[in-house]
Design an enzyme around this catalytic site. Structure first.
Site, PDB file in Angstrom:
ATOM      1  N   GLU A  16       0.785  -1.161   0.087  1.00  0.00           N
ATOM      2  CA  GLU A  16       0.130   0.050   0.012  1.00  0.00           C
ATOM      3  C   GLU A  16       0.743   1.374  -0.045  1.00  0.00           C
ATOM      4  O   GLU A  16       0.551   2.147  -0.600  1.00  0.00           O
ATOM      5  CB  GLU A  16      -0.830   0.008   1.231  1.00  0.00           C
ATOM      6  CG  GLU A  16      -1.903  -1.085   1.226  1.00  0.00           C
ATOM      7  CD  GLU A  16      -2.784  -0.781  -0.158  1.00  0.00           C
ATOM      8  OE1 GLU A  16      -2.895   0.265  -0.725  1.00  0.00           O
ATOM      9  OE2 GLU A  16      -3.472  -1.856  -0.635  1.00  0.00           O
ATOM     10  N   TYR A  99      -5.989   6.943   3.989  1.00  0.00           N
ATOM     11  CA  TYR A  99      -6.224   5.858   2.913  1.00  0.00           C
ATOM     12  C   TYR A  99      -5.337   4.454   3.249  1.00  0.00           C
ATOM     13  O   TYR A  99      -6.301   3.432   3.371  1.00  0.00           O
ATOM     14  CB  TYR A  99      -5.748   6.245   1.525  1.00  0.00           C
ATOM     15  CG  TYR A  99      -5.593   4.893   0.652  1.00  0.00           C
ATOM     16  CD1 TYR A  99      -6.605   4.484   0.131  1.00  0.00           C
ATOM     17  CD2 TYR A  99      -4.237   4.352   0.643  1.00  0.00           C
ATOM     18  CE1 TYR A  99      -6.345   3.308  -0.645  1.00  0.00           C
ATOM     19  CE2 TYR A  99      -3.994   3.050  -0.126  1.00  0.00           C
ATOM     20  CZ  TYR A  99      -5.364   2.756  -0.851  1.00  0.00           C
ATOM     21  OH  TYR A  99      -5.169   1.378  -1.414  1.00  0.00           O
ATOM     22  N   ASP A 117      -9.341   6.605  -1.917  1.00  0.00           N
ATOM     23  CA  ASP A 117      -8.096   7.157  -2.807  1.00  0.00           C
ATOM     24  C   ASP A 117      -8.525   8.005  -4.120  1.00  0.00           C
ATOM     25  O   ASP A 117      -9.931   8.073  -4.131  1.00  0.00           O
ATOM     26  CB  ASP A 117      -7.244   5.968  -3.465  1.00  0.00           C
ATOM     27  CG  ASP A 117      -7.957   5.031  -4.260  1.00  0.00           C
ATOM     28  OD1 ASP A 117      -9.103   5.155  -4.489  1.00  0.00           O
ATOM     29  OD2 ASP A 117      -7.286   4.419  -4.961  1.00  0.00           O
TER      30      ASP A 117
END
Length: 332
Positions: A16, A99, A117
């Site tokens: 991520e 996020y 996002d």
DNA sequence: CATTCGTGGCG
DNA sequence: TCGCCAAGAAT
């Protein structure tokens, strides 16, 4: 995607961070190498920063790597090596914003938390006909609340990923493929023919240009390299010594200024290349020189390195371009 | 809140 | 060639 084959919160966390502002196809080879090099949270916590930055070289946004390691160290020291499973604690980790917190919580732990996002804002702005400016920070909250309303509690991981993937493959920024969209009958923008004007996103201002002279200073088989400051652009990365020159300076004047400022350090500087490097918010116009030096003293933040040692130093795009032209000349 | 932080692909 | 863009966060 390789990071979808693991249930390890640490590895999902890595993916991520790498995926921030970076395309899937770009991340895949970096992710694979990174997991091989640092398979566990402890491996990364104990890693040397130069080795870490070398692994990250070419991915950009290098503070992501240093913040990631800082966050990993926090987990190792304060959470017994277990990535926190709640938003409050995971959000307190360096480099983990709204996020990434939601992405790791939902994908690694199956917790129904929003992960908003750019894709999610674009998709939902169209489906729900939300006309707020998505370039404004406060707008994200609107989408977080929307996701909280509609997120699946049976499979929050697939829900969040599916929303992002819909944005990446179908509900694209320009020319969205509405005829292929599985939810077009639920899309308010499609019904009103507004899919091409949403989302609303104000323009960013244009980038500034800077002019530099970059000098490969050689003494026998070694080059003088300089480490950049610990904060700011390309923090802690290495480079050939650079001089900022006037933007509107003439090429001949650059060489004059160069020999003036390096008087007593280098013998003669020869221009070997010239290139432009575009960053997110600025442009470097670089003239590359090579010069010999009889003086082997190294000023602060500088080191004389062999070609082999040079290969171990983390360097960013502009230095990479300089290094390549040196290689083509056979100097390295 | 606005700006700072990389890089590569694409129309 | 060029502006826009991409699974954002820190300052």
């Amino acid at each position: 995607m390789p990071w979808r084959r693991t249930a390890d919160p640490y590895q999902i966390w890595i993916s991520e961070i790498m995926l921030q502002q970076t395309r899937v196809d770009t991340v895949i080879p970096y992710y694979k190498r990174f997991i091989e090099k640092f398979p566990t949270l402890d491996d990364l916590a104990q890693a040397d920063e130069q080795i870490l930055l070398k692994q990250w070289e070419g991915l950009g946004y290098y503070s992501r790597a240093r913040n990631l390691q800082a966050g990993v160290k926090e987990v190792a020291q304060n959470y017994g090596g277990i990535v926190p499973d709640n938003r409050k604690e995971i959000s307190s980790l360096k480099g983990v914003g709204p996020y990434t917190a939601g992405a790791v919580l939902s994908i690694a732990y199956g917790i129904p938390e929003h992960a908003v996002d750019g894709n999610v804002m674009r998709v939902l702005s169209r489906i729900l006909l939300i006309e707020e400016d998505i370039a404004k920070p406060k707008t994200r909250k609107i989408f977080e609340e929307a996701v909280t309303e509609i997120i699946s509690h049976e499979d929050p991981s697939s829900f969040n990923q599916g929303l992002m993937e819909l944005g990446a493959l179908i509900c694209t920024p320009t020319s969205p493929k509405c005829l292929l969209c599985p939810v077009r009958e639920h899309c308010a923008a499609f019904h009103e023919g507004k899919q091409n004007v949403l989302p609303i996103k104000t323009k960013t201002k244009k980038t500034k240009s800077l002019q530099y002279a970059m000098i490969a200073i050689r003494n026998e088989d070694k080059f003088l390299m300089e480490q950049r400051p610990a904060s700011g652009l390309l923090a802690n990365m290495w480079q050939f010594p650079m001089l900022e020159t006037a933007v509107d300076i003439l090429p001949v004047e650059i060489e004059e200024q160069l020999s003036e400022s390096l008087k007593g350090i280098v013998d003669k500087a020869e221009k070997i290349t010239s290139f432009k490097h575009v960053f997110s918010h600025l442009i470097w116009n670089v003239d590359g020189f090579i010069a010999d030096s009889k003086n082997i003293s190294a000023p602060n933040h500088m080191r004389w390195v062999t070609a082999e040692e040079l290969d171990l130093l983390p360097i960013a795009g502009p230095v990479q371009k300089m290094k390549i032209s040196l290689q083509q000349r056979g100097d390295v």
